[in-house]
Design a protein around this motif. Structure first.
Motif, mmCIF file in Angstrom:
data_model
loop_
_atom_site.group_PDB
_atom_site.id
_atom_site.type_symbol
_atom_site.label_atom_id
_atom_site.label_comp_id
_atom_site.label_asym_id
_atom_site.label_seq_id
_atom_site.Cartn_x
_atom_site.Cartn_y
_atom_site.Cartn_z
ATOM 1 N N ASP A 148 0.777 -1.143 0.077
ATOM 2 C CA ASP A 148 0.055 0.093 0.084
ATOM 3 C C ASP A 148 0.882 1.111 -0.078
ATOM 4 O OD1 ASP A 148 -1.924 2.044 0.278
ATOM 5 O OD2 ASP A 148 -3.322 0.481 1.366
ATOM 6 N N LEU A 149 0.763 1.924 -1.070
ATOM 7 C CA LEU A 149 1.902 3.023 -1.293
ATOM 8 C C LEU A 149 1.444 4.233 -0.816
ATOM 9 C CD1 LEU A 149 3.340 2.035 -4.742
ATOM 10 C CD2 LEU A 149 4.107 1.356 -2.646
ATOM 11 N N LYS A 150 0.217 4.430 -0.549
ATOM 12 C CA LYS A 150 -0.498 5.702 0.067
ATOM 13 C C LYS A 150 0.206 6.142 1.262
ATOM 14 C CE LYS A 150 -4.736 5.275 -2.549
ATOM 15 N NZ LYS A 150 -4.776 3.785 -2.652
ATOM 16 N N GLN A 151 0.401 7.182 1.628
ATOM 17 C CA GLN A 151 0.983 7.821 2.847
ATOM 18 C C GLN A 151 0.216 7.364 3.839
ATOM 19 O OE1 GLN A 151 3.247 10.366 2.432
ATOM 20 N NE2 GLN A 151 3.703 10.110 4.844
ATOM 21 N N GLY A 152 0.918 6.544 4.833
ATOM 22 C CA GLY A 152 0.363 6.352 6.101
ATOM 23 C C GLY A 152 -0.443 4.930 6.236
ATOM 24 N N ARG A 153 -0.817 4.471 4.971
ATOM 25 C CA ARG A 153 -1.776 3.392 4.990
ATOM 26 C C ARG A 153 -0.936 2.064 5.528
ATOM 27 N NH1 ARG A 153 -5.966 4.001 1.188
ATOM 28 N NH2 ARG A 153 -6.229 1.814 0.872
ATOM 29 N N LEU A 154 0.126 1.851 5.114
ATOM 30 C CA LEU A 154 0.829 0.565 5.591
ATOM 31 C C LEU A 154 1.000 0.725 6.829
ATOM 32 C CD1 LEU A 154 2.069 -1.881 4.543
ATOM 33 C CD2 LEU A 154 4.415 -0.775 4.130
ATOM 34 N N GLU A 155 1.530 1.919 7.330
ATOM 35 C CA GLU A 155 1.659 1.887 8.870
ATOM 36 C C GLU A 155 0.316 1.568 9.558
ATOM 37 O OE1 GLU A 155 2.872 5.925 10.530
ATOM 38 O OE2 GLU A 155 3.300 5.146 12.450
ATOM 39 N N GLU A 156 -0.887 1.997 9.342
ATOM 40 C CA GLU A 156 -2.039 1.792 9.925
ATOM 41 C C GLU A 156 -2.342 0.293 9.701
ATOM 42 O OE1 GLU A 156 -5.569 3.198 8.083
ATOM 43 O OE2 GLU A 156 -4.561 5.166 8.428
ATOM 44 N N LEU A 157 -1.801 -0.442 8.565
ATOM 45 C CA LEU A 157 -2.075 -1.965 8.172
ATOM 46 C C LEU A 157 -1.243 -2.570 9.328
ATOM 47 C CD1 LEU A 157 -3.637 -3.498 6.209
ATOM 48 C CD2 LEU A 157 -1.583 -3.647 4.791
ATOM 49 N N ASN A 158 -0.032 -2.190 9.414
ATOM 50 C CA ASN A 158 0.777 -2.954 10.241
ATOM 51 C C ASN A 158 0.643 -2.786 11.785
ATOM 52 O OD1 ASN A 158 2.233 -3.624 8.101
ATOM 53 N ND2 ASN A 158 4.185 -2.660 8.360
ATOM 54 N N LEU A 159 0.002 -1.824 12.115
ATOM 55 C CA LEU A 159 -0.359 -1.575 13.287
ATOM 56 C C LEU A 159 -1.559 -2.607 13.697
ATOM 57 C CD1 LEU A 159 -0.014 2.112 13.901
ATOM 58 C CD2 LEU A 159 1.272 0.282 15.140
ATOM 59 N N ARG A 160 -2.644 -2.616 12.952
ATOM 60 C CA ARG A 160 -3.620 -3.609 12.901
ATOM 61 C C ARG A 160 -3.178 -5.059 13.053
ATOM 62 N NH1 ARG A 160 -6.806 -1.236 8.950
ATOM 63 N NH2 ARG A 160 -6.323 -2.716 7.504
ATOM 64 N N ARG A 161 -2.046 -5.351 12.091
ATOM 65 C CA ARG A 161 -1.512 -6.706 12.062
ATOM 66 C C ARG A 161 -0.857 -7.060 13.431
ATOM 67 N NH1 ARG A 161 1.050 -6.679 7.275
ATOM 68 N NH2 ARG A 161 -0.789 -7.054 6.052
ATOM 69 N N ALA A 162 -0.403 -5.865 14.151
ATOM 70 C CA ALA A 162 0.487 -6.303 15.334
ATOM 71 C C ALA A 162 -0.566 -6.519 16.431
ATOM 72 C CB ALA A 162 1.168 -4.997 15.534
ATOM 73 N N GLU A 163 -1.685 -5.919 16.337
ATOM 74 C CA GLU A 163 -3.004 -6.425 17.213
ATOM 75 C C GLU A 163 -3.043 -7.661 17.250
ATOM 76 O OE1 GLU A 163 -6.436 -3.753 16.886
ATOM 77 O OE2 GLU A 163 -5.233 -1.930 16.931
ATOM 78 N N LYS A 164 -3.308 -8.079 16.032
ATOM 79 C CA LYS A 164 -3.525 -9.551 15.882
ATOM 80 C C LYS A 164 -2.451 -10.526 16.413
ATOM 81 C CE LYS A 164 -2.356 -11.790 11.598
ATOM 82 N NZ LYS A 164 -2.733 -11.862 10.068
ATOM 83 N N TYR A 165 -1.198 -9.937 16.363
ATOM 84 C CA TYR A 165 0.001 -10.643 16.766
ATOM 85 C C TYR A 165 -0.128 -10.551 18.361
ATOM 86 C CZ TYR A 165 1.932 -10.719 12.173
ATOM 87 O OH TYR A 165 2.273 -10.778 10.742
ATOM 88 N N THR A 166 -0.671 -9.694 18.927
ATOM 89 C CA THR A 166 -0.756 -9.617 20.376
ATOM 90 C C THR A 166 -2.031 -10.733 20.791
ATOM 91 O OG1 THR A 166 -0.284 -7.372 20.280
ATOM 92 C CG2 THR A 166 -1.370 -8.134 22.289
ATOM 93 N N THR A 167 -2.834 -10.757 20.025
ATOM 94 C CA THR A 167 -3.836 -11.685 20.459
ATOM 95 C C THR A 167 -3.389 -13.188 20.213
ATOM 96 O OG1 THR A 167 -5.591 -10.226 19.269
ATOM 97 C CG2 THR A 167 -6.333 -12.421 19.645
ATOM 98 N N ILE A 168 -2.599 -13.360 19.319
ATOM 99 C CA ILE A 168 -2.185 -14.739 19.241
ATOM 100 C C ILE A 168 -1.102 -15.048 20.427
ATOM 101 C CG2 ILE A 168 -0.858 -16.137 17.691
ATOM 102 C CD1 ILE A 168 -1.433 -14.713 15.325
ATOM 103 N N ARG A 169 -0.409 -14.085 20.525
ATOM 104 C CA ARG A 169 0.693 -14.413 21.597
ATOM 105 C C ARG A 169 -0.089 -14.518 23.034
ATOM 106 N NH1 ARG A 169 4.704 -9.905 19.475
ATOM 107 N NH2 ARG A 169 6.372 -10.825 19.554
#
Lengths: 249, 355, 181
Positions: B214-235
């Motif tokens: 996702d090349l749009k400004q700030g979007r990948l950061e948002e996406l990765n933060l959401r994925r980080a939440e997923k990882y927290t749940t898995i942990r």
């Protein structure tokens, strides 16, 4: 007033970000039209490569996937084998297909995977800023062959259709161009046949399209079209390189 | 109880994958996992599935990307050098939130290394492996029975979290024969629900796009933060382990996979000698069973980490125990496999030294 | 009860098959078993060996370092595994192909003319079955009947004639040492 020309439903209502005079838009439109004409839009999965046409996943109005650089044929094979009812096309540029993805395209062709490959040959790496591609002509200037491609040090271009035609696997191989109206019509005919072959379960079809990159070539759009006709198609002759429907007869 | 069948670990995986309702295999030959593609070439076809011997591991992982993005359970197997080649694809698959199963029958490395059993791919498996911010769910079987059951578990976790899952075994587990009980009802692939994100043609719905960019400004950061939440749940929710004799232990040995089998023998020998020694076997390597270790470290003074490497999991043990305990190490790299008596010697040295 | 066994010899002597038959046999008798072969490059043209563990408990380590029993089929294997045997353990060796004498005094050493006996039955390559017969008798771990069942699980494609011949070789080994255990 009567509307006589509009965007085909096979393309999304999105502003394309290709440069003025770029050939991608023409080929996108052809594919977009074919998705409707062949009534396959709702069962098609397209592959957008890495390169300028990475954004194709926003432009084609069908399910799309964006895989790693050059791996489109492998991803296509995975989708097609998992869901044979889907129509799968892999849209790739020359860096993607003829450089980093050489192994994947050769083996997909050798296995005669029942997919359609749209191969854009513009003799340059567009997205990264005009570097030498495997298809860059001898003597041609690029940002990594600034004095012109020196074949003694940088080797010779890859002729993809000729190379794949040496295999027994592929069903249909043709090289077209989008430099003139006549050639655009021919390209559409070839692509239509390539999709129809997939519908008929014939196997691997690749249509190579010689396509303008005025920005990468340092030319005007008009010069770029002329250059395809006069120079590029002399090195990469247009024509059919494999047609197994004829061989069968 | 179902009948038990003597099987190679590599064959147990094949049967486990098929029983898990997976009908797509793509892979490239490499020792010591060749029995998997060989057996798959017969079994997958028998079951009406897809078997492709690919031109490379790179092609194999990308075929998985395609098949799994199309909504089907898909798997590949390889061994260390081949898994290295797949890292690009695994990164893309993680970035596109697609569930796949990758089996690594680990061999000695780095480089071509050797074909002996090893555990030196722990970092690669538990730290993402490729580029970018991501993790792969990593399961560590230690028996043929596990190899039969873990593919199902791996697919379930992978689909629940839309994340690639890895089974990290080694040449010994793959080449060993053991009794396997077909412990669950095989899943009919047709009974698996269609995924709401699968690419299968946009009839009657909006078109779908599977991509990792996702090349749009700030979007990948948002996406990765959401994925980080997923990882927290898995942990938080998915830590798995087994412990033996840990309740009264003065020392706990920590080992996974093959090492945990051998360590288990050493622990039993130590108990026969009257030494209070326990065993903690992480089953999930990512998420690492941090909670149980943190808890144990409040009462256990000494941990002995045993690995078939120069020491990789030991880092996670140190992180989990937060300097509360002494962490000792016994490692056999380069295809070396420890024997119970050498682990016992180490146990005795630690406990002797502690006194 | 846990018995750790190593079988070793040339590739082609049925080393791996012998190990798998023992593992099948253990399973038939409701025991816990593991079988682990030497694999890969080591197999090509060189020696082959495998570890088998048969136990009343779940098997912890499938790796056998100090075997209770070794079945040695060729000369290099004797040199490699004699010293590994547990004190008080058992060493069975194929006297037809091994000229050296084992030196250990703290273990039971039994020379067997495995190839000669197998040839007498008409097939040298079933020497391994003779050894398995001896193994069953000397260890009392498995019955002859179980071994006969177990070889059928290993040789699923063999014809009845071959299976019967294998049975005879097992019997021959089993009967070699009379009732003395």
């Amino acid at each position: 007033m009567k509307k006589i020309f509009s965007r085909p439903e096979g393309l999304t209502d999105t502003l394309m970000r290709y440069c003025p005079g770029c050939g991608h838009g023409i080929v996108h439109r052809i594919v977009g039209e074919l998705l409707i004409e062949l009534d396959i839009r709702e069962r098609t999965v397209g592959i957008a490569p890495v390169g300028c046409s990475v954004f194709a996943d926003e432009y084609f109005n069908c399910d799309m996937i964006q895989p790693p650089h050059g791996r489109g044929p492998a991803v296509s094979a995975g989708i097609k084998r998992a869901r044979p009812e889907c129509i799968v096309f892999s849209y790739q540029g020359d860096g993607d297909l003829a450089s980093i993805g050489t192994a994947e395209i050769i083996h997909a062709a050798a296995r005669n995977e029942n997919i359609t490959v749209v191969f854009i040959n513009n003799a340059i790496f567009g997205m990264t800023g005009g570097q030498m591609a495997p298809t860059t002509l001898p003597g041609m200037k690029s940002t990594t062959s600034q004095k012109g491609r020196d074949v003694r040090k940088q080797g010779y271009p890859m002729k993809v259709c000729e190379m794949l035609a040496s295999l027994d696997g592929p069903y249909y191989l043709e090289r077209c161009a989008v430099d003139t109206v006549k050639n655009v019509i021919k390209t559409k005919k070839a692509l239509k046949m390539a999709f129809q072959n997939q519908l008929d379960d014939k196997g691997f079809c690749l249509i190579e399209v010689l396509s303008m990159c005025p920005t990468g070539w340092g030319q005007t759009p008009v010069q770029a079209k002329k250059w395809i006709g006069e120079v590029m198609s002399a090195y990469y002759p247009l024509g059919v390189y494999r047609d197994r429907s004829k061989e069968a007869k | 109880m179902a009948e038990k069948k003597l099987m190679y670990g590599n064959h147990a995986i094949v049967e486990g994958v098929i029983a898990a309702g997976c009908r797509f295999f793509a892979g490239y030959p490499i020792t010591p996992q060749n029995e998997i593609p060989e057996s798959m070439s017969v079994r997958m076809v028998d079951e009406g599935g897809v078997f492709i011997q690919t031109e490379s591991e790179i092609a194999a992982i990308n075929m998985l990307f395609g098949a799994a993005a199309a909504g089907k359970r898909a798997m590949t197997s390889s061994s260390s050098p081949g898994i290295s080649l797949m890292q690009e694809g695994i990164s893309y698959i993680a970035g596109a939130d697609i569930p796949v199963l990758v089996v690594n029958i680990v061999r000695g490395g780095p480089g071509l290394g050797n074909i002996a059993p090893a555990q030196s791919d722990y970092y690669q498996s538990t730290r993402g492996g490729g580029h970018g911010d991501y993790f792969t769910i990593t399961l560590a079987p230690n028996s043929a029975q596990d190899l039969y059951e873990f593919p199902k578990l791996a697919f379930e976790l992978a689909e629940k979290y839309r994340n690639p899952a890895l089974i990290l075994a080694d040449g010994l587990l793959g080449q060993m024969m053991e009794a396997v009980e077909f412990s669950f009802e095989p899943i009919d692939p047709k009974s698996l629900p269609e995924k709401e994100w699968a690419l299968c043609g946009c009839k009657g719905r909006e078109r779908r796009v599977v991509r990792s960019y996702d090349l749009k400004q700030g979007r990948l950061e948002e996406l990765n933060l959401r994925r980080a939440e997923k990882y927290t749940t898995i942990r938080k929710d998915e830590q798995r382990f087994k412990d033996e004799y840990c309740d009264d232990a003065d020392l706990v040995v920590i080992a996974y996979g093959t090492s945990s089998r051998i360590a288990s023998a050493a622990v039993r020998m130590a108990r026969q000698k009257g030494l209070k020694v326990g065993l903690l076997r992480p089953i999930t390597l990512w998420p690492f069973p941090t909670d149980v270790l943190a808890d144990m470290s409040k009462r256990i003074e000494n941990f002995l980490v045993v690995e078939m490497s120069c020491g990789q999991m030991i880092d996670d043990v140190k992180l989990a125990t937060e300097c509360r305990s002494n962490i000792h190490f016994h490692g056999r790299p380069g295809g070396g496999v420890p024997i119970p008596s050498e682990i016992l010697e180490k146990i005795e040295a630690v406990l002797g030294g502690a006194r | 009860m846990t018995k750790e066994i190593i079988i070793s010899g040339f590739g082609g002597q049925g080393i791996v098959s012998s190990g798998i038959i023992l593992a099948h046999a253990g399973l038939i008798e409701d025991k816990h078993v593991t079988f682990f072969p030497s694999y890969g490059a080591e197999m090509r043209g060189g020696t082959a060996n495998c570890s088998v563990v048969i136990s009343s408990e779940p098997v912890a380590s499938p790796i056998v370092a100090t075997p209770d029993v070794v079945i040695i089929m060729n000369e290099p294997s004797l040199a490699r595994f004699e010293m590994a045997v547990k004190p008080g353990g058992l060493l069975l060796y194929n006297q037809t192909l091994i000229k050296s004498k084992p030196k250990r005094k703290d273990i039971t050493v039994m020379p067997i003319e495995a190839n000669v006996l197998a040839e007498e039955l008409g097939q040298g390559r079933i020497a391994n079955m003779v050894m398995l017969g001896v193994f069953a008798k000397k260890t009392g771990l498995l019955s002859l009947r179980t071994l006969k069942n177990a070889q059928r699980k290993r040789y699923k494609k063999a014809n009845d004639e071959q299976l019967a011949l294998n049975d005879k070789a097992l019997e021959k080994g089993y009967g070699l040492f009379g009732n003395s255990k």
